[in-house]
Design a protein around this motif. Structure first.
Motif, PDB file in Angstrom:
ATOM      1  N   ALA A   1       0.847  -1.196   0.000  1.00 53.81           N
ATOM      2  CA  ALA A   1       0.000   0.000   0.000  1.00 53.81           C
ATOM      3  C   ALA A   1       0.883   1.247   0.000  1.00 53.81           C
ATOM      4  CB  ALA A   1      -0.908  -0.001   1.223  1.00 53.81           C
ATOM      5  N   GLY A   2       0.572   2.188  -0.894  1.00 51.51           N
ATOM      6  CA  GLY A   2       1.329   3.428  -0.971  1.00 51.51           C
ATOM      7  C   GLY A   2       2.622   3.322  -1.745  1.00 51.51           C
ATOM      8  N   GLU A   3       2.837   2.213  -2.471  1.00 54.02           N
ATOM      9  CA  GLU A   3       4.077   2.009  -3.216  1.00 54.02           C
ATOM     10  C   GLU A   3       3.778   1.811  -4.695  1.00 54.02           C
ATOM     11  OE1 GLU A   3       7.988  -0.951  -3.114  1.00 54.02           O
ATOM     12  OE2 GLU A   3       6.084  -1.623  -2.265  1.00 54.02           O
ATOM     13  N   LEU A   4       4.536   2.510  -5.555  1.00 48.16           N
ATOM     14  CA  LEU A   4       4.387   2.361  -7.003  1.00 48.16           C
ATOM     15  C   LEU A   4       5.425   1.362  -7.503  1.00 48.16           C
ATOM     16  CD1 LEU A   4       3.923   5.323  -9.526  1.00 48.16           C
ATOM     17  CD2 LEU A   4       4.891   3.128 -10.155  1.00 48.16           C
ATOM     18  N   ILE A   5       4.960   0.270  -8.107  1.00 48.35           N
ATOM     19  CA  ILE A   5       5.839  -0.745  -8.692  1.00 48.35           C
ATOM     20  C   ILE A   5       5.864  -0.549 -10.205  1.00 48.35           C
ATOM     21  CG2 ILE A   5       6.218  -3.208  -9.024  1.00 48.35           C
ATOM     22  CD1 ILE A   5       6.658  -2.379  -6.184  1.00 48.35           C
TER      23      ILE A   5
ATOM     24  N   VAL B   1       1.822  -0.531 -11.174  1.00 49.30           N
ATOM     25  CA  VAL B   1       0.644  -0.531 -10.298  1.00 49.30           C
ATOM     26  C   VAL B   1       0.903   0.307  -9.057  1.00 49.30           C
ATOM     27  CG1 VAL B   1       1.304  -2.625  -9.018  1.00 49.30           C
ATOM     28  CG2 VAL B   1      -1.124  -2.015  -9.239  1.00 49.30           C
ATOM     29  N   TYR B   2      -0.166   0.919  -8.563  1.00 53.80           N
ATOM     30  CA  TYR B   2      -0.114   1.672  -7.315  1.00 53.80           C
ATOM     31  C   TYR B   2      -1.357   1.333  -6.509  1.00 53.80           C
ATOM     32  CZ  TYR B   2       0.154   5.455  -3.939  1.00 53.80           C
ATOM     33  OH  TYR B   2       0.226   6.162  -2.763  1.00 53.80           O
TER      34      TYR B   2
ATOM     35  N   GLU C   1      -2.166  10.826  -6.511  1.00 62.36           N
ATOM     36  CA  GLU C   1      -2.884  11.686  -5.557  1.00 62.36           C
ATOM     37  C   GLU C   1      -4.358  11.295  -5.486  1.00 62.36           C
ATOM     38  OE1 GLU C   1      -2.621  16.321  -4.950  1.00 62.36           O
ATOM     39  OE2 GLU C   1      -4.138  15.905  -6.477  1.00 62.36           O
ATOM     40  N   ALA C   2      -4.974  11.097  -6.645  1.00 64.09           N
ATOM     41  CA  ALA C   2      -6.395  10.715  -6.677  1.00 64.09           C
ATOM     42  C   ALA C   2      -6.615   9.349  -6.038  1.00 64.09           C
ATOM     43  CB  ALA C   2      -6.890  10.703  -8.120  1.00 64.09           C
ATOM     44  N   ALA C   3      -5.676   8.422  -6.255  1.00 67.15           N
ATOM     45  CA  ALA C   3      -5.797   7.080  -5.666  1.00 67.15           C
ATOM     46  C   ALA C   3      -5.878   7.156  -4.154  1.00 67.15           C
ATOM     47  CB  ALA C   3      -4.600   6.226  -6.087  1.00 67.15           C
ATOM     48  N   ASN C   4      -5.028   7.994  -3.568  1.00 62.82           N
ATOM     49  CA  ASN C   4      -5.000   8.117  -2.110  1.00 62.82           C
ATOM     50  C   ASN C   4      -6.203   8.876  -1.567  1.00 62.82           C
ATOM     51  OD1 ASN C   4      -2.564   6.702  -1.801  1.00 62.82           O
ATOM     52  ND2 ASN C   4      -1.348   8.540  -2.149  1.00 62.82           N
TER      53      ASN C   4
ATOM     54  N   ILE D   1      -4.667   1.824  -9.057  1.00 62.33           N
ATOM     55  CA  ILE D   1      -4.273   2.351 -10.365  1.00 62.33           C
ATOM     56  C   ILE D   1      -3.274   1.385 -11.000  1.00 62.33           C
ATOM     57  CG2 ILE D   1      -3.399   4.340 -11.649  1.00 62.33           C
ATOM     58  CD1 ILE D   1      -5.797   5.061  -9.924  1.00 62.33           C
ATOM     59  N   ALA D   2      -3.529   0.990 -12.242  1.00 61.19           N
ATOM     60  CA  ALA D   2      -2.602   0.112 -12.960  1.00 61.19           C
ATOM     61  C   ALA D   2      -2.400   0.661 -14.371  1.00 61.19           C
ATOM     62  CB  ALA D   2      -3.146  -1.314 -13.025  1.00 61.19           C
ATOM     63  N   GLY D   3      -1.142   0.674 -14.823  1.00 62.36           N
ATOM     64  CA  GLY D   3      -0.832   1.226 -16.143  1.00 62.36           C
ATOM     65  C   GLY D   3      -0.045   0.242 -16.985  1.00 62.36           C
ATOM     66  N   SER D   4      -0.529  -0.038 -18.187  1.00 60.87           N
ATOM     67  CA  SER D   4       0.127  -1.003 -19.071  1.00 60.87           C
ATOM     68  C   SER D   4       1.456  -0.451 -19.591  1.00 60.87           C
ATOM     69  CB  SER D   4      -0.783  -1.319 -20.260  1.00 60.87           C
ATOM     70  OG  SER D   4      -0.089  -2.055 -21.244  1.00 60.87           O
TER      71      SER D   4
END
Length: 461
Positions: free
Chosen positions: A23-27, A41-42, A74-77, A83-86
């Motif tokens: 949680a709170g980490e962008l991979i 993913v975040y 910011e919006a996710a939190n 949030i996931a991005g290809s």
């Protein structure tokens, strides 16, 4: 060698799978099963798998998953979204990208605690077109946030019925600005629940606060439609944030944008908030002389801008197809007029319109270029690349391409002319020239080396 590569690939997957997102980490790179593709993913800071979460799956036209996801952090939190991005989506065929998107979509739903009744898509440029396309052909997508573009150029992928929420975001200097405003009008006629946010800028991912506002609007409308549970305290918070966003537009002097924004706020909160506060704000904006000035400028620009696009889309393809270089004098005059009367105007609205139209003239030739090849369309390709140097004097790749084509045609005088123009416009990368195979015969000309020397640049000979 093949075994080594396979081992490295399997090892990479095994390592990545041990790095479960926190949680709170962008991979950056999460592997997709039975595929070479990955995604970023975040998870929001308060994420827990014991609860189901709405998800926004994001497409960047250049496969920049991390960049795309970071814009939504910011919006996710604030509003509680996965949030996931290809990383696999690129500007390619729709069939290829739909197949990539299908695997990405399935993997995200399998890997996280997703509320499968609250699936949203977003994207930038070609990624936005892909997001809207998927929403049209899928029954499960509840909303789309389309940045810098709206629909695919295929009637089968254009919305025909009000089946999902739509929020568009576009820069006021973006060559797709007029497309986005026309798309808003089109969706309005279909009774779509649509908002269009306009920021100051060109064809780029929108600022994070605009994306946050779009997600906020999507969240509010999802509550109105019972897609996600209604939360009165959240709605009150959304309203305060939207009114503050509107106030910031006023403080920046973007009165026309602020007026359109307050109109949308009145529409979106009509079931939740008394209109008086919003009406007072609207009156405040309408009393402004700046608003009236910007509105009048917009009326003028709406008439003029469409005419530019219609003319250019009619005449430029025809001139390119003829390949007659003499007609480039007309286009040079046209571009000079655009710069003088619009881009360099003291009027801000005219400036922005000029930048949009000039950006359009930078993009259109590249799209037309795909029709031709060097075997039977060299003159057409030469025309296109000379045009590019007129539309953007810093497009060094176009100058080098012109030099390569003119050398192929044996027209060394023309090649030297465009070399000099490129140097006049600040080009200094002689290493790039040295490595360009197509101009080898030009490099051995004495005039070539004299020209580089006159600009204080190192020569090969």
């Amino acid at each position: 060698m093949k075994k080594t590569l396979l081992f490295l690939f399997i090892s990479t997957i095994a390592f990545s799978q041990t790095r479960e997102p926190k949680a709170g980490e962008l991979i950056d790179f999460v592997p997709i099963t039975a595929s070479l593709d990955t995604y970023a993913v975040y998870l929001p800071v308060n994420y827990t798998p014991e609860k189901q979460w709405p998800v926004i799956m994001v497409f960047d036209a250049s496969g920049r998953g991390k960049l795309a996801v970071s814009r939504f952090r910011e919006a996710a939190n604030k509003y509680g979204y996965i949030i996931a991005g290809s990383n696999g989506i690129k500007n390619g065929t729709y069939q290829e990208n739909l197949n990539i998107a299908r695997s990405f979509y399935s993997q995200v739903l399998d890997n996280y605690s997703v509320d499968q009744d609250a699936i949203y898509l977003a994207g930038f440029s070609g990624g936005a077109r892909l997001a809207t396309t998927i929403a049209v052909i899928s029954k499960h997508v509840k909303g789309v946030i389309a940045c810098g573009a709206a629909f695919a150029n295929n009637d089968a992928y254009i919305p025909k019925k009000n089946s999902f929420l739509f929020a568009g975001i576009v820069g006021d200097e973006d060559f797709n600005y007029r497309e986005m405003t026309n798309s808003e009008d089109y969706l309005d006629k279909l009774k779509f629940d649509v908002d269009l946010l306009v920021f100051s800028g060109g064809h780029v991912w929108p600022p994070e606060n605009y994306i946050t506002k779009a997600v906020r609007v999507m969240s509010l409308k999802s509550m109105t439609r019972n897609i996600i549970p209604r939360d009165e305290s959240a709605i009150s918070k959304y309203f305060s944030e939207d009114m503050q966003f509107n106030k910031e537009l006023i403080n920046k002097g973007a009165m026309l944008v602020a007026y359109n924004d307050i109109q949308d706020i009145m529409k979106n909160y009509r079931f939740y908030v008394e209109k008086d506060t919003m009406k007072d704000r609207r009156k405040e904006i309408k009393r402004s002389k700046l608003f009236r000035s910007q509105r009048n400028d917009q009326y003028y620009i709406n008439d003029v801008e469409s005419a530019f696009y219609m003319d250019y889309m009619t005449y430029l393809p025809s001139d390119i197809n003829s390949g007659e270089l003499e007609s480039l004098a007309y286009w040079e005059d046209e571009i000079n007029t655009l710069n003088k009367e619009y881009v360099n105007s003291a009027n801000l609205q005219k400036q922005k319109m000029g930048k949009r139209v000039l950006s359009f003239l930078n993009v259109l030739p590249t799209e037309l270029e795909e029709k031709y090849n060097e075997n039977n369309g060299l003159d057409n390709l030469l025309y296109i690349n000379i045009f590019k140097t007129l539309a953007n004097p810093k497009d060094y790749s176009a100058y080098i391409t012109v030099m390569r084509y003119t050398v192929t045609k044996g027209e060394y005088g023309m090649a030297l002319y465009y070399l000099e123009k490129m140097l006049d416009n600040g080009f200094k990368d002689t290493e790039r020239l040295n490595n360009e195979d197509g101009i080898a015969l030009l490099r051995i000309q004495p005039e070539y080396n004299e020209l580089l020397d006159s600009f204080g640049l190192k020569t090969m000979y």
